[in-house]
Design a protein around this motif. Structure first.
Motif, short mmCIF file in Angstrom:
data_model
loop_
_atom_site.label_atom_id
_atom_site.label_comp_id
_atom_site.label_asym_id
_atom_site.label_seq_id
_atom_site.Cartn_x
_atom_site.Cartn_y
_atom_site.Cartn_z
N UNK A 64 33.21 39.36 30.19
CA UNK A 64 33.84 37.95 31.07
C UNK A 64 34.10 37.00 30.32
N UNK A 65 34.44 36.68 30.50
CA UNK A 65 34.61 35.25 29.44
C UNK A 65 34.42 35.18 27.89
N UNK A 178 41.89 46.92 33.37
CA UNK A 178 42.01 46.40 34.57
C UNK A 178 41.39 44.70 33.93
N UNK A 179 42.48 43.62 34.44
CA UNK A 179 42.48 42.80 33.95
C UNK A 179 42.43 41.46 35.47
N UNK A 180 41.22 40.28 35.14
CA UNK A 180 40.56 40.06 36.88
C UNK A 180 40.90 38.11 36.26
N UNK A 181 40.79 37.95 37.04
CA UNK A 181 41.04 36.35 37.18
C UNK A 181 40.91 35.95 38.57
N UNK A 182 38.83 35.03 38.65
CA UNK A 182 39.38 33.27 39.40
C UNK A 182 40.33 33.15 39.66
N UNK A 183 41.07 32.69 41.12
CA UNK A 183 42.03 32.00 41.28
C UNK A 183 41.92 30.42 40.45
N UNK A 184 40.53 30.11 40.97
CA UNK A 184 40.42 28.45 40.72
C UNK A 184 40.15 28.16 39.12
N UNK A 209 41.10 35.53 45.18
CA UNK A 209 40.83 34.20 45.60
C UNK A 209 39.49 33.42 46.06
N UNK A 210 40.02 32.03 45.63
CA UNK A 210 38.62 31.01 46.36
C UNK A 210 37.43 31.63 45.21
N UNK A 211 38.57 31.50 43.82
CA UNK A 211 36.54 31.66 42.90
C UNK A 211 37.42 31.01 41.61
N UNK A 212 36.51 30.43 40.50
CA UNK A 212 36.45 30.11 39.35
C UNK A 212 36.54 31.21 38.68
N UNK A 213 35.69 30.65 37.16
CA UNK A 213 34.79 30.82 36.05
C UNK A 213 34.43 32.38 36.25
N UNK A 214 33.00 32.64 36.66
CA UNK A 214 32.02 33.14 36.51
C UNK A 214 32.23 34.53 38.10
N UNK A 215 33.29 34.82 37.87
CA UNK A 215 33.78 36.20 39.18
C UNK A 215 32.53 36.91 39.60
N UNK A 216 32.49 37.12 38.79
CA UNK A 216 31.20 38.59 39.11
C UNK A 216 30.17 37.93 39.83
N UNK A 217 29.41 36.14 40.03
CA UNK A 217 28.78 35.75 40.68
C UNK A 217 29.66 34.46 41.77
N UNK A 218 30.04 34.42 41.58
CA UNK A 218 31.25 33.33 42.66
C UNK A 218 31.26 34.20 43.98
N UNK A 219 31.78 35.36 43.73
CA UNK A 219 32.74 36.73 44.36
C UNK A 219 32.07 38.17 44.58
#
Length: 234
Positions: A64-65, A178-184, A209-219
């Protein structure tokens, strides 16, 4: 029962194993999860070499990042060892001059004893706006940063400023990706992920959706579900 599949997870800037806590807990029934340490070097190539030295001979790889930048470096050094690849909230591009200048400013803040302020300044970039009031989440992110510390922060920022552009090598990735991106995601927006997914032959793009940069913690549940599908069926 844990399978023989090995999964190496690479944290981002100012992050440690807590970034992947939900994934290591809930993927453990299908994979042996190993969170890499990427705090001791100021070179992405050296970080990649350190990860490879500690990794199994063949493994699934997710970053990630900054961890994604390390993944690209691993794909330059030993692509034959990577069975599956997941690139989360990251980019294949080199730093822009503006990004490098922002890194230098943050390094300068840390050098004059304002390291705690660095995390407060970065939070609006790390997290979606609607999550900034979630004190459990923001406290967890701040705690990670304090554990990683100012010296590692300096090394990691230096490594990212010196990273090469990886776009030309993407067409050679021959592993399910797999390429993953938080929408926000404000730090590495969706268009950068669309670029990677379009260039990698066996890539699939997932938008959270409803997710920023730290996707594994946000969602965390959504990310764990995506990674489970990638591990089982890619």
């Amino acid at each position: 029962m844990t399978s023989n599949l090995k999964l190496v997870l690479i944290p981002g800037l100012l992050c440690d194993a807590a970034l992947w806590a939900h994934q290591t807990r809930y993927l453990g029934d299908i994979a042996d999860c190993q969170v890499a340490t990427v705090t001791e070097s100021d070179s992405l190539a050296d970080m990649a070499a350190t990860v490879l030295a500690a990794a199994p001979e063949r493994f699934a790889l997710a970053g990630l990042s900054m961890g994604g930048y390390v993944c690209h470096a691993i794909m330059r050094q030993a692509p034959e060892r990577v069975a599956r690849l997941a690139l989360l909230d990251t980019s294949a591009r080199a730093d822009t001059p503006e990004q490098s200048e922002r890194r230098r400013q943050l390094i300068a803040m840390s050098e004059v004893g304002k390291f705690r302020g660095v995390t407060d300044r970065l939070l609006p970039l790390f997290l979606a706006a609607h999550r900034l009031g979630d004190t459990a989440l923001t406290d967890a992110v701040k705690a990670m940063a304090q554990r990683v510390g100012a010296a590692a922060f300096y090394r990691q920022q230096t490594a990212m400023m010196g990273r090469p552009d990886s776009r030309e090598q993407l067409a050679a990735y021959d592993t399910p990706t797999l390429v993953i991106c938080g929408r926000q995601d404000m730090l590495t927006p969706l268009d950068l992920h669309e670029e990677m997914a379009a260039a990698i032959p066996a890539a699939r793009l997932a938008i959270v959706e409803d997710c920023g940069h730290l996707s594994t913690m946000e969602q965390p549940q959504a990310l764990t579900a995506l990674l489970r599908q990638w591990l089982l069926y890619a």
